[in-house]
Every structure is written in structure tokens, then in C-alpha cells.
Design a protein around this motif. Structure first.
Motif: not given
Ligand SMILES: Nc1ncnc2c1ncn2[C@@H]1O[C@H](COP(=O)(O)OP(=O)(O)OP(=O)(O)O)[C@@H](O)[C@H]1O
Ligand SMILES: [Mg+2]
Length: 240
Positions: A46, A49-50, A52-56, A59, A73, A75
């Protein structure tokens, strides 16, 4: 595996990034769950994304309630190999991904794997691609997410040719975002893809990610009739 049923591992690739792989992964999970199958999803890499971000995968879980997993993941919003190089991160190897997929497969009827970008994007420092990963997974098939607009026939056929050249099992094509008012070009593209062997499994309507999860799950089977019929033929792990 039953004839006409689905392989244990369903890999979702696309003709490009941002074609709707994540929403199609969610629709596949919802369709399989509606057929009573135990499903999980996995995103090997992934990017963009940082911490804390919402990844795929978040979702997919939000839309379907299915448990999901990420390999690594990173950045930078770019292909995994250069993204890892930018932050000095070590990417998982193909063996690492295989171990994860096999572990998940041992506890579920199906594992749905969402690629990063397209089929030949490199996932590892050794330059192994999603296609290389697919070749090493035992019971596996690939679903291609395509756009509906002009240019999609060339991109879709290139991806299919790459699959066929490697002897990879094709499951079919899904249009990631089918408009409410399709143009003549879009309708013509859909009809062309429908007529192919291992052709169109269905199309996710534009706006689907904005539905509330219950409405998304209730509608998903109707979006993917070609998959729903095979899900019905798929056997649960606990049935003889
Ligand atoms: N059917 C749809 N209706 C409306 N928006 C959509 C639809 N499908 C995808 N989108 C939107 O388009 C964008 C890209 O979709 P998505 O994230 O599913 O692409 P992707 O192929 O998974 O991209 P990536 O390669 O980054 O994983 C997202 O903002 C998503 O919400
Ligand atoms: Mg995605």
C-alpha cells in the motif's frame, strides 16, 4: 476446485492505477460474503499513505465488514519499489507475501488480493511483480479492472495478453466505474469486452463507494453477475 467455481485466491489487478481496484475488491468481497463464503482481503503493498491514513484495505473493511490485511505501507504515492527506496524501507519478499496469502487461505474460503497499480508493477526489491506472485500461488486467478472510457480496449487487451503469455488463469473483467449515462463509446466498449472469452463479469456503478455499507453490500451481487454465479458454485471450506 469445482468446474465453474472460483479459485481460492482471487487477485484483483487493473489496467492502471486509480481504475477502481479497491471498490471492485470490496464488491468481490461483498458478493462472496453474500454467497455465504468466508472471505478476507490482502493488499501486499500500500503506497501513498501515512501510518494513520486510511488505506485501501480499511476502505474494503468499511464497505463490506470483511477482515483485511496489509503487507507493507509506504508514504510516497508511487510504485512500491521507488517508494520504499525513498524512505529506506525494506519491502517484503515474494516468499513473505506467499506465506501471508497461504496463512489467510488456510482460514478462509477465499482470499481477495488487491495489486498496486497494474500487473507488472514491481512489488519487491528483486523486481518481482504481481504477475510473479500470482504464478507462485497455488489455486489462483486474476480479475482485471478496466475503465469504461476510450482507450480501455487497448489497455485491457494488453493486460490480458500479459496474463495469457504467462499462463495465468483469467477470471474476467470488471468495469470499475460505470456511468449513469454511458456514451456510445462506453456502451460499445462494454459490449466488446462482454463478447470476449473470460469477458465481462460485471460493472460497478459510478458513486458506489459513496453508498452506505449496507446498501453497497446489498447491491454488489447485482453488479457482478458473472462472479455471483461462480460464487454460488464455490464450496465452503467446511463442506465435503
Ligand atoms: N464506481 C465508482 N464510483 C465513484 N468513484 C469511484 C468508483 N470507483 C472508484 N472511484 C473513485 O476513484 C478513485 C480511484 O478508485 P480506487 O481507489 O478504487 O482505484 P485503485 O485502482 O484501487 O487505485 P490504486 O492503484 O491506488 O489502488 C477513488 O477516489 C474512488 O473512490
Ligand atoms: Mg486501490
Amino acid at each position: 476446485m469445482t468446474v465453474g467455481s472460483l479459485p481460492r485466491v482471487v487477485v484483483v489487478t487493473g489496467t492502471d492505477t486509480e481504475v477502481g481496484k479497491t471498490v471492485v475488491t470490496a464488491a468481490v468481497c461483498a458478493t462472496l460474503r453474500a454467497a455465504g463464503l468466508l472471505v478476507t482481503a490482502y493488499k501486499p503493498t500500500q503506497t501513498g499513505v501515512g501510518p494513520r491514513d486510511v488505506g485501501d484495505m480499511a476502505e474494503v473493511s468499511r464497505l463490506t465488514g470483511a477482515p483485511t490485511h496489509e503487507g507493507v505501507r509506504l508514504l510516497a504515492p508511487m510504485a512500491p519499489r521507488p517508494a520504499a527506496a525513498l524512505e529506506g524501507a525494506t519491502l517484503p519478499t515474494l516468499d513473505d507475501h506467499l506465506t501471508t496469502i497461504e496463512t489467510l487461505a488456510s482460514g478462509h474460503d477465499h482470499v481477495v488480493v488487491e495489486g498496486a497499480g497494474g500487473l507488472l508493477v514491481e512489488l519487491t526489491e528483486a523486481g518481482a511483480t504481481l504477475a510473479d506472485l500470482v504464478k507462485r500461488v497455488g489455486d489462483c486467478g486474476v480479475l482485471v479492472v478496466s475503465r469504461s472510457a476510450l482507450g480501455t480496449l487497448n489497455h485491457t487487451m494488453l493486460t490480458r495478453e500479459a496474463l495469457q503469455r504467462r499462463g495465468i488463469r483469467e477470471l474476467g473483467i470488471v468495469l470499475g466505474s460505470w456511468p449513469t449515462d454511458p456514451t456510445v463509446i462506453e456502451t460499445s466498449n462494454r459490449d466488446y469486452l462482454s463478447a470476449l472469452p473470460e469477458g465481462l463479469l460485471g460493472a460497478v456503478p459510478t458513486g458506489a463507494p459513496r453508498l452506505d455499507p449496507a446498501a453497497f453490500c446489498a447491491a454488489a451481487t447485482g453488479w457482478l453477475p458473472g462472479l455471483a454465479s461462480r460464487a454460488a458454485a464455490s464450496q465452503r471450506r467446511d463442506t465435503p
